[in-house]
Design a protein around this motif. Structure first.
Motif, PDB file in Angstrom:
ATOM      1  N   SER A  60     -15.565  62.430  60.533  1.00  0.00           N
ATOM      2  CA  SER A  60     -15.641  61.784  61.841  1.00  0.00           C
ATOM      3  C   SER A  60     -16.911  60.949  61.977  1.00  0.00           C
ATOM      4  CB  SER A  60     -15.611  62.832  62.958  1.00  0.00           C
ATOM      5  OG  SER A  60     -14.338  63.376  63.109  1.00  0.00           O
ATOM      6  N   LEU A  61     -16.763  59.829  62.638  1.00  0.00           N
ATOM      7  CA  LEU A  61     -17.903  59.005  63.026  1.00  0.00           C
ATOM      8  C   LEU A  61     -18.349  59.388  64.431  1.00  0.00           C
ATOM      9  CD1 LEU A  61     -16.940  55.375  61.926  1.00  0.00           C
ATOM     10  CD2 LEU A  61     -19.024  56.577  61.266  1.00  0.00           C
ATOM     11  N   VAL A 108     -28.351  66.655  56.796  1.00  0.00           N
ATOM     12  CA  VAL A 108     -28.862  67.940  57.280  1.00  0.00           C
ATOM     13  C   VAL A 108     -29.377  68.737  56.082  1.00  0.00           C
ATOM     14  CG1 VAL A 108     -28.298  70.050  58.519  1.00  0.00           C
ATOM     15  CG2 VAL A 108     -27.177  67.906  59.149  1.00  0.00           C
ATOM     16  N   PRO A 109     -30.628  69.181  56.108  1.00  0.00           N
ATOM     17  CA  PRO A 109     -31.177  69.927  54.971  1.00  0.00           C
ATOM     18  C   PRO A 109     -30.391  71.206  54.699  1.00  0.00           C
ATOM     19  CG  PRO A 109     -32.918  69.280  56.496  1.00  0.00           C
ATOM     20  CD  PRO A 109     -31.619  68.997  57.176  1.00  0.00           C
ATOM     21  N   THR A 137     -22.597  58.964  60.551  1.00  0.00           N
ATOM     22  CA  THR A 137     -21.944  60.108  59.932  1.00  0.00           C
ATOM     23  C   THR A 137     -22.987  61.204  59.763  1.00  0.00           C
ATOM     24  OG1 THR A 137     -22.354  59.185  57.716  1.00  0.00           O
ATOM     25  CG2 THR A 137     -20.208  58.748  58.737  1.00  0.00           C
ATOM     26  N   VAL A 138     -22.534  62.445  59.853  1.00  0.00           N
ATOM     27  CA  VAL A 138     -23.442  63.594  59.807  1.00  0.00           C
ATOM     28  C   VAL A 138     -22.922  64.591  58.790  1.00  0.00           C
ATOM     29  CG1 VAL A 138     -24.526  65.444  61.151  1.00  0.00           C
ATOM     30  CG2 VAL A 138     -23.941  63.274  62.268  1.00  0.00           C
ATOM     31  N   LEU A 174     -17.882  69.348  62.740  1.00  0.00           N
ATOM     32  CA  LEU A 174     -17.662  70.115  61.518  1.00  0.00           C
ATOM     33  C   LEU A 174     -18.010  69.297  60.281  1.00  0.00           C
ATOM     34  CD1 LEU A 174     -16.427  72.719  60.155  1.00  0.00           C
ATOM     35  CD2 LEU A 174     -14.300  71.418  60.004  1.00  0.00           C
ATOM     36  N   ASP A 175     -18.817  69.882  59.398  1.00  0.00           N
ATOM     37  CA  ASP A 175     -18.993  69.336  58.061  1.00  0.00           C
ATOM     38  C   ASP A 175     -17.753  69.706  57.258  1.00  0.00           C
ATOM     39  OD1 ASP A 175     -19.641  69.006  55.324  1.00  0.00           O
ATOM     40  OD2 ASP A 175     -20.600  70.983  55.313  1.00  0.00           O
ATOM     41  N   PRO A 176     -16.964  68.733  56.793  1.00  0.00           N
ATOM     42  CA  PRO A 176     -15.676  69.046  56.175  1.00  0.00           C
ATOM     43  C   PRO A 176     -15.761  69.514  54.728  1.00  0.00           C
ATOM     44  CG  PRO A 176     -16.015  66.686  56.209  1.00  0.00           C
ATOM     45  CD  PRO A 176     -17.183  67.284  56.929  1.00  0.00           C
TER      46      PRO A 176
END
Length: 254
Positions: A60-61, A108-109, A137-138, A174-176
């Protein structure tokens, strides 16, 4: 004397309204934001010293729509992502020696403990009387085989060139990474009725409850998290209390 001058100025504006200064036009403002659009993410993998490029996957953006109602361009200097929580959702399924590094905007570390802030420098100009959008993006800086999907909760602050700020409401994202592997292992455990490799039915039920509560308690949720939660719910089956259970497992008390 001062009051006389003020009264005189007021009378001038009263009888000559065209001389009254125009109110300053509004500057940059938040119009809308969403998590609905998606983008292909490129990633590199490393395993036993070998390196390669992975097949792209979608994530997701975070899209932020901005409007500049003023007469001058406004520069967005940087964005702060303030993470209030990072939660793993999923059951252990095994491990390996490979590492994946994805090309996210906000990295994200690994193992980061909330709260923390990640900053992305920007030079994004919104022209006068125009509407533009910025998107991010995350995801994790790197993921090792065996890692579980993570749910990020964060707010964004955009810092502008005039010293002002724009606050974007809290999002749950959510990180996929590895979701397909986690769901495959969960499905195998539920089918077996007890466990599959490192995944147990009891763990699947616990993670289904966790994911469902996160989704229900959040205002703005990424589609991947909604779909992931729904798939866990589908796997474990219905219970009279409104929870979900596996077909051959004992009923829980919620």
């Amino acid at each position: 004397m001062v009051s006389i001058v003020v009264s005189a100025v007021g009378l001038v504006f009263l009888f000559a309204p065209d001389l009254q200064p125009e109110p300053e036009p509004p500057g940059l403002e938040l119009v809308d934001f969403d998590l609905d659009k998606q983008k292909n993410i490129q990633a590199d993998w490393t395993s036993d010293g070998e390196k390669g490029v992975m097949k792209d996957w979608e994530t997701s953006l975070v899209t932020v729509m901005l409007r500049n109602g003023g007469d001058n361009p406004v520069l967005v200097k940087h964005a702060d992502f303030r993470f209030s929580s990072v939660v793993e959702v999923g059951c252990p399924y095994g491990a390996g020696g490979s590492e994946v590094q994805a090309r996210y905007d906000i990295k994200v570390p690994t193992g980061a403990k909330a709260p923390f802030t990640r900053t992305r420098k920007m030079k994004y100009t919104v022209p006068p009387h125009k509407q533009e959008q910025v998107a991010f993006t995350v995801g994790p800086k790197s993921v090792f085989a065996g890692a579980l999907p993570q749910v990020y909760t964060f707010k964004i602050t955009l810092h502008l060139s005039d010293g002002s700020r724009i606050e974007v409401p809290e999002m749950t994202y959510l990180d996929p990474s590895n979701t397909e592997t986690v769901l495959e292992s969960a499905a195998a455990a539920v089918k077996d009725g007890e466990r599959y490799a490192f995944t147990t039915v009891d763990c699947v039920k616990q993670q289904e409850r966790k994911a469902r509560k996160i989704v229900q308690g959040a205002s703005h949720v990424s589609p991947e998290l909604t779909q992931y939660s729904a798939e866990l719910t589908r796997l474990v089956g219905p219970s009279p209390s409104g929870g979900r259970l596996g077909p051959n497992s004992e009923r829980d008390n919620y």
